[in-house]
Design a protein around this motif. Structure first.
Motif, PDB file in Angstrom:
ATOM      1  N   THR B  47       1.129  -0.943  -0.223  1.00  0.00           N
ATOM      2  CA  THR B  47       0.399  -0.097   0.301  1.00  0.00           C
ATOM      3  C   THR B  47       0.746   0.995   0.006  1.00  0.00           C
ATOM      4  N   THR B  48       2.457   0.938  -0.080  1.00  0.00           N
ATOM      5  CA  THR B  48       3.118   2.436  -0.156  1.00  0.00           C
ATOM      6  C   THR B  48       3.543   2.319  -2.114  1.00  0.00           C
ATOM      7  N   LEU B  49       3.791   3.313  -2.551  1.00  0.00           N
ATOM      8  CA  LEU B  49       3.925   4.253  -3.442  1.00  0.00           C
ATOM      9  C   LEU B  49       4.947   5.058  -3.590  1.00  0.00           C
ATOM     10  N   THR B  50       6.100   5.166  -4.557  1.00  0.00           N
ATOM     11  CA  THR B  50       7.098   5.467  -4.048  1.00  0.00           C
ATOM     12  C   THR B  50       7.007   6.529  -6.374  1.00  0.00           C
ATOM     13  N   ILE B  51       7.350   7.541  -5.926  1.00  0.00           N
ATOM     14  CA  ILE B  51       6.834   8.076  -6.805  1.00  0.00           C
ATOM     15  C   ILE B  51       8.419   9.640  -7.141  1.00  0.00           C
ATOM     16  N   THR B  52       8.789   9.613  -7.821  1.00  0.00           N
ATOM     17  CA  THR B  52       9.756  10.711  -8.216  1.00  0.00           C
ATOM     18  C   THR B  52       9.909  11.508  -8.611  1.00  0.00           C
ATOM     19  N   VAL B  53       9.409  12.811  -7.885  1.00  0.00           N
ATOM     20  CA  VAL B  53       9.414  14.328  -8.028  1.00  0.00           C
ATOM     21  C   VAL B  53      10.396  15.271  -7.832  1.00  0.00           C
ATOM     22  N   TRP B  54      10.617  16.501  -8.513  1.00  0.00           N
ATOM     23  CA  TRP B  54      11.113  17.093  -7.980  1.00  0.00           C
ATOM     24  C   TRP B  54      11.009  18.614  -7.110  1.00  0.00           C
ATOM     25  N   ASN B  55      12.102  18.714  -6.742  1.00  0.00           N
ATOM     26  CA  ASN B  55      11.777  19.986  -4.994  1.00  0.00           C
ATOM     27  C   ASN B  55      10.565  20.783  -5.070  1.00  0.00           C
ATOM     28  N   LEU B  56       9.960  18.882  -4.340  1.00  0.00           N
ATOM     29  CA  LEU B  56       8.824  19.149  -3.854  1.00  0.00           C
ATOM     30  C   LEU B  56       8.494  20.123  -2.718  1.00  0.00           C
ATOM     31  N   ALA B  57       9.249  20.061  -2.416  1.00  0.00           N
ATOM     32  CA  ALA B  57       8.357  21.861  -1.381  1.00  0.00           C
ATOM     33  C   ALA B  57       8.264  23.396  -2.827  1.00  0.00           C
ATOM     34  N   LYS B  58       7.963  23.212  -3.250  1.00  0.00           N
ATOM     35  CA  LYS B  58       8.447  24.065  -4.636  1.00  0.00           C
ATOM     36  C   LYS B  58       7.459  23.872  -5.736  1.00  0.00           C
ATOM     37  N   THR B  59       6.617  22.997  -5.466  1.00  0.00           N
ATOM     38  CA  THR B  59       6.158  22.320  -6.791  1.00  0.00           C
ATOM     39  C   THR B  59       4.843  22.003  -6.328  1.00  0.00           C
ATOM     40  N   PRO B  60       4.271  22.583  -5.529  1.00  0.00           N
ATOM     41  CA  PRO B  60       2.766  22.327  -4.581  1.00  0.00           C
ATOM     42  C   PRO B  60       1.862  21.212  -5.837  1.00  0.00           C
ATOM     43  N   GLU B  61       2.279  21.055  -7.033  1.00  0.00           N
ATOM     44  CA  GLU B  61       1.026  20.321  -7.766  1.00  0.00           C
ATOM     45  C   GLU B  61       0.598  18.778  -7.041  1.00  0.00           C
ATOM     46  N   ALA B  72      -8.725   9.460  -2.291  1.00  0.00           N
ATOM     47  CA  ALA B  72      -9.799   8.423  -2.608  1.00  0.00           C
ATOM     48  C   ALA B  72      -8.840   7.299  -3.058  1.00  0.00           C
ATOM     49  N   ASN B  73      -7.556   6.331  -1.988  1.00  0.00           N
ATOM     50  CA  ASN B  73      -7.597   5.253  -2.245  1.00  0.00           C
ATOM     51  C   ASN B  73      -7.763   4.713  -0.734  1.00  0.00           C
ATOM     52  N   PRO B  74      -8.131   4.956   0.102  1.00  0.00           N
ATOM     53  CA  PRO B  74      -7.735   4.820   1.929  1.00  0.00           C
ATOM     54  C   PRO B  74      -7.504   3.547   2.072  1.00  0.00           C
ATOM     55  N   GLY B  75      -6.270   4.140   3.225  1.00  0.00           N
ATOM     56  CA  GLY B  75      -5.512   2.714   3.058  1.00  0.00           C
ATOM     57  C   GLY B  75      -3.519   2.845   2.510  1.00  0.00           C
ATOM     58  N   VAL B  76      -3.846   3.617   1.272  1.00  0.00           N
ATOM     59  CA  VAL B  76      -2.519   4.230   0.357  1.00  0.00           C
ATOM     60  C   VAL B  76      -1.823   5.033   0.942  1.00  0.00           C
ATOM     61  N   THR B  77      -0.577   5.001   1.127  1.00  0.00           N
ATOM     62  CA  THR B  77       0.142   6.155   1.095  1.00  0.00           C
ATOM     63  C   THR B  77       1.288   6.301   0.238  1.00  0.00           C
ATOM     64  N   VAL B  78       1.357   7.878  -0.144  1.00  0.00           N
ATOM     65  CA  VAL B  78       2.836   7.844  -0.886  1.00  0.00           C
ATOM     66  C   VAL B  78       3.847   8.208  -0.515  1.00  0.00           C
ATOM     67  N   LYS B  79       4.477   7.750  -1.174  1.00  0.00           N
ATOM     68  CA  LYS B  79       6.214   8.414  -1.078  1.00  0.00           C
ATOM     69  C   LYS B  79       6.657   9.172  -1.620  1.00  0.00           C
ATOM     70  N   PRO B  80       6.998  10.222  -2.130  1.00  0.00           N
ATOM     71  CA  PRO B  80       7.627  10.795  -3.417  1.00  0.00           C
ATOM     72  C   PRO B  80       8.997  10.848  -2.385  1.00  0.00           C
ATOM     73  N   ALA B  81      10.096  10.584  -3.879  1.00  0.00           N
ATOM     74  CA  ALA B  81      11.558  10.429  -3.438  1.00  0.00           C
ATOM     75  C   ALA B  81      11.933  11.705  -4.312  1.00  0.00           C
ATOM     76  N   ASP B  82      12.511  13.149  -3.646  1.00  0.00           N
ATOM     77  CA  ASP B  82      12.022  14.228  -4.195  1.00  0.00           C
ATOM     78  C   ASP B  82      14.076  14.245  -4.439  1.00  0.00           C
ATOM     79  N   ILE B  83      14.608  14.327  -5.205  1.00  0.00           N
ATOM     80  CA  ILE B  83      15.104  15.433  -6.869  1.00  0.00           C
ATOM     81  C   ILE B  83      15.945  16.533  -6.910  1.00  0.00           C
ATOM     82  N   LEU B  84      16.204  16.713  -6.734  1.00  0.00           N
ATOM     83  CA  LEU B  84      16.534  18.525  -6.941  1.00  0.00           C
ATOM     84  C   LEU B  84      16.425  18.823  -8.566  1.00  0.00           C
ATOM     85  N   ALA B  85      15.635  19.953  -8.824  1.00  0.00           N
ATOM     86  CA  ALA B  85      15.064  19.647 -10.055  1.00  0.00           C
ATOM     87  C   ALA B  85      16.212  19.866 -11.202  1.00  0.00           C
TER      88      ALA B  85
END
Lengths: 307, 434
Positions: B47-61, B72-85
């Motif tokens: 139930t843990t989903l990992t996703i690569t993202v950039w500049n999480l703090a400055k990319t509110p989307e 929308a999917n109770p029980g699921v946790t999204v874990k972002p992997a933050d990377i410098l843009a």
């Protein structure tokens, strides 16, 4: 030891001695083993793998394919490689002698009894421990073509059309070299200071009695006595100059155009960005051979002068 | 631990011990090296989903989208992997090459997408794309690789003209429709004023080559991979003219001081600025936090004389599933969610332009606090044609490098426009297209 003494038979002493020598060796090895393992695993194996990759084509996802010397043939005709090689040599030709001279000059100036000399030594060493990114950003501001202090100063002293530094293909490399000399001279100054302090005072006293002036003492005593230090500094500087990457990436990123593109940057670009790991390894191999050859030549020259 | 000078009689035992320690160390080191990163999916259906993202703090989307998906999917946790843009493409390339198992990979640009998909590092999701209603999904074509899809776009940015309304009012310039590049240059001259630190430029051209090249290609129909670049000439002449006249910050200075386009516009150091729609959320945020007082509005990108339609360029951003993901079902679900109406609504709320184009969503977008309400701003939001910023092919990135290098040389005045364009053509033909 007790073992040998209880068996003083004349013919039998050789075997235990040899065994003992082996034991000592093994113990010695076991002490360096942890360090060596780290080196082997994280440096030696990857380096050998990169050598092998230079003869292959590999996109990092699929199996590598053996292509023989194809990568090197491509290198030979690749204009980007020629540009990067030229720029790397240009950088080294500026960075090595200037840093050497600046470091030696600083060391001579600060190798005397002077109030606050420790402060000045620390000040000279400071750039070396400063974050490189900060150094590059600040120097970029100093070299700002329109509002930078460097050009404002040049204009103030009457230079009509000051160089546009990092915004110009002719002046970008000198700007990078100036920054890198400023950054590195403190470190090599420390090495020279150590070297200067090993020169016995008696040499200078004797020379002065013989009537040698300061210039003669410098050339006849200081320089020859510093030869081991100079050799070490030269080798380190050469290696460092040929693989320059960080400063250039932050200051100019190879630009304007390709005017500051260096080999290490081309390796990164072809490998990580374009995904051509084989080709990138081939460039790396050439860079390695280049540095290796220059260093070997330096060692040879040093040996000849020593003997 | 080991005595530095052991008595000889105990050497053998020590040697054995030492060897043991060394072996254990070696194993530990090997384990560290070979373990790899990435989340381990425990059992069936983590139930843990990992996703690569950039500049999480400055990319509110990203946060908006992840929160909506978790809701929308109770029980699921999204874990972002933050990377410098700035390092994002290189970092992701290295991660994928190293066998990383992060479930969802965000496709920051189409060029990287074409590389990853060609190398077989992304999961084929053609079936999912074909079974979804994609008629309103802008930018999907860019992800079509021989009728297969490996990613779905969730946002579609395109370029428009930001302008400082207060300065325009003060100069008595009223914009009520799309302007031409000639008008644009004229306004830039009119609006420039001051000197030194007080200098206000008529416009700001950021240092990216697309500011000149992609817009020329889109509006003249030129092909940036063709090796023939005469269609760049007008745009370069205009930009260099403004720069020379002091109506736009000069390229060399902008590069040397690593000028930030946000600062240029938000501190009113420029009256106009062509830029992508992603910046809207940036201005909204800066104004909300009280960091900027700029009175702004939007206009369509200026057009070539005689153009009847509004043509601009843009590029989509997409999510793809890592082929090595151990959680592919959930990852696919997320990719689909992000491209759906629910995903679009979630990112619209933070001022990001979704790929899903729907009148209701556009309306919600302009209903955001701080958005300009005039008609031209709304019109700017509906260009007639959005051309892909850079065509996708296996030559794209090599051509991109050359065009960028020559762009710098033209802009710093090292080469004339004619010489620069000639050497672009020569180099692309000899180094890439041969």
């Amino acid at each position: 030891m007790a073992h040998v003494m209880t068996h003083p038979a004349p013919g039998g002493s050789q075997t235990p001695r040899r065994r003992r020598a082996w034991r000592d060796t093994l113990i010695g090895w076991s002490f360096i083993l942890p360090n060596f393992l780290g080196f082997a695993l994280f440096t030696l194996v990857p380096v050998l793998a990169a050598f092998a990759l230079a003869f292959m084509e590999w996109d990092s996802a699929n199996d590598p394919e053996w292509v023989g010397l194809e990568n090197f043939a491509r290198l030979w005709n690749d204009e980007n490689f020629h540009v990067a090689l030229r720029n790397t040599i240009y950088y080294s030709a500026g960075h090595i002698p200037l840093t050497l001279a600046a470091a030696l000059g600083l060391a001579m100036a600060l190798n005397r009894r002077l109030r606050g000399v420790e402060f000045f030594r620390t000040a000279a060493f400071f750039p070396y421990v400063t974050s490189l990114v900060a150094v590059a950003v600040v120097w970029n501001m100093l070299f700002n073509p329109t509002a930078g202090p460097v050009n404002l100063f040049l204009e103030a002293i009457g230079v009509q059309d000051p160089p546009r530094w990092v915004a110009s293909t002719d002046w970008a490399m000198p700007a990078v070299i100036a920054t890198s000399v400023w950054r590195d001279m403190g470190y090599y100054m420390v090495l020279y200071l150590a070297g200067l302090q090993t020169i016995p005072k008696e040499y200078y006293e004797a020379a002065m009695v013989d009537g040698a002036n300061a210039w003669q003492r410098f050339w006849r005593i200081t320089i020859p006595s510093l030869r081991p230090t100079t050799f070490f500094v030269l080798v380190m500087l050469t290696i460092q100059s040929f693989k320059v990457l960080d400063l250039i990436v932050v200051m100019t990123d190879g630009g304007p155009g390709r005017s500051t593109l260096v080999l290490a940057q081309l390796i990164f670009r072809e490998g990580i960005r374009e995904g051509e790991f084989g080709y990138s390894s081939a460039i790396a191999l050439v860079l390695f051979l280049l540095v290796f050859t220059v260093t070997v030549v330096q060692f040879r020259i040093n040996e000849r002068r020593s003997s | 631990m080991i005595p530095s000078n052991p008595p000889k009689a105990r050497v053998r035992r020590h040697l054995v011990k030492t060897a043991g320690v060394a072996a254990a160390l070696a194993l530990a080191v090997a384990a560290c090296g070979g373990g790899g990163s990435g989340e381990t999916a425990e059992g069936g259906g983590s139930t843990t989903l990992t996703i690569t993202v950039w500049n999480l703090a400055k990319t509110p989307e990203f946060t908006a989208l992840f929160d909506a998906f978790e809701k929308a999917n109770p029980g699921v946790t999204v874990k972002p992997a933050d990377i410098l843009a700035d390092d994002y493409p290189e970092k992701v390339t290295t991660m994928l090459a190293g066998g990383d198992k992060t479930d969802v990979i965000t496709m920051k640009n189409v060029t990287d997408y074409s590389r990853y998909s060609a190398r077989g590092q992304l999961l084929d999701i053609t079936d999912m794309v074909k079974s979804t209603d994609t008629s309103k999904l802008a930018g999907l074509d860019a992800f079509n690789v021989n009728d297969s899809y490996f990613a779905l776009p969730y946002r579609q940015d395109f370029w428009l003209l930001y302008y400082n309304k207060a300065m325009f009012d003060k100069a008595n310039i009223k914009l009520d429709g799309p302007i031409t590049w000639d008008d644009y240059a004229k306004y830039a001259q009119q609006l420039s004023q001051g000197d030194g630190n007080q200098k206000v430029y008529g416009t700001y051209h950021h240092t990216w080559r697309s500011v000149i090249q992609a817009i020329s290609a889109a509006q003249t129909g030129g092909d940036q991979l063709s090796g023939d670049y005469n269609f760049f000439a007008d745009q370069y002449n205009m930009a260099l003219g403004l720069q020379k006249g002091g109506n736009a910050l000069d390229f060399g200075t902008a590069t040397a001081q690593q000028a930030d386009y946000r600062t240029m516009f938000e501190t009113a150091a420029t009256a106009m600025m062509p830029m992508g729609t992603w910046y809207i959320s940036g201005i909204l945020e800066a104004k909300e936090k009280g960091e900027s007082q700029v009175d702004w509005a939007l206009a369509p990108m200026p057009q070539r004389p005689g153009a009847t339609d509004v043509t601009t360029f843009g590029s989509p951003t997409a999510f793809a599933v890592n082929k090595r993901s151990e959680n592919a079902d959930l990852a696919r679900k997320f990719v689909q969610f992000a491209a759906s109406k629910a995903g679009a609504e979630a990112i619209t709320k933070v001022g990001v332009v979704p790929a899903l184009q729907d009148p209701a969503i556009t309306e919600a977008y302009f209903g955001l606090k701080g958005m300009p309400a005039d008609d031209l701003s709304k019109k700017a939001f509906e260009p007639d044609k959005v051309v892909l910023e850079m065509p996708v092919s296996d030559k794209t990135s090599d051509v991109d490098t050359i065009l960028n290098e020559e762009h710098q040389l033209i802009m710093v005045g090292d080469k004339s426009v004619t010489e620069g364009i000639k050497s672009m053509s020569d180099r692309v033909k000899s180094e890439v297209l041969n």
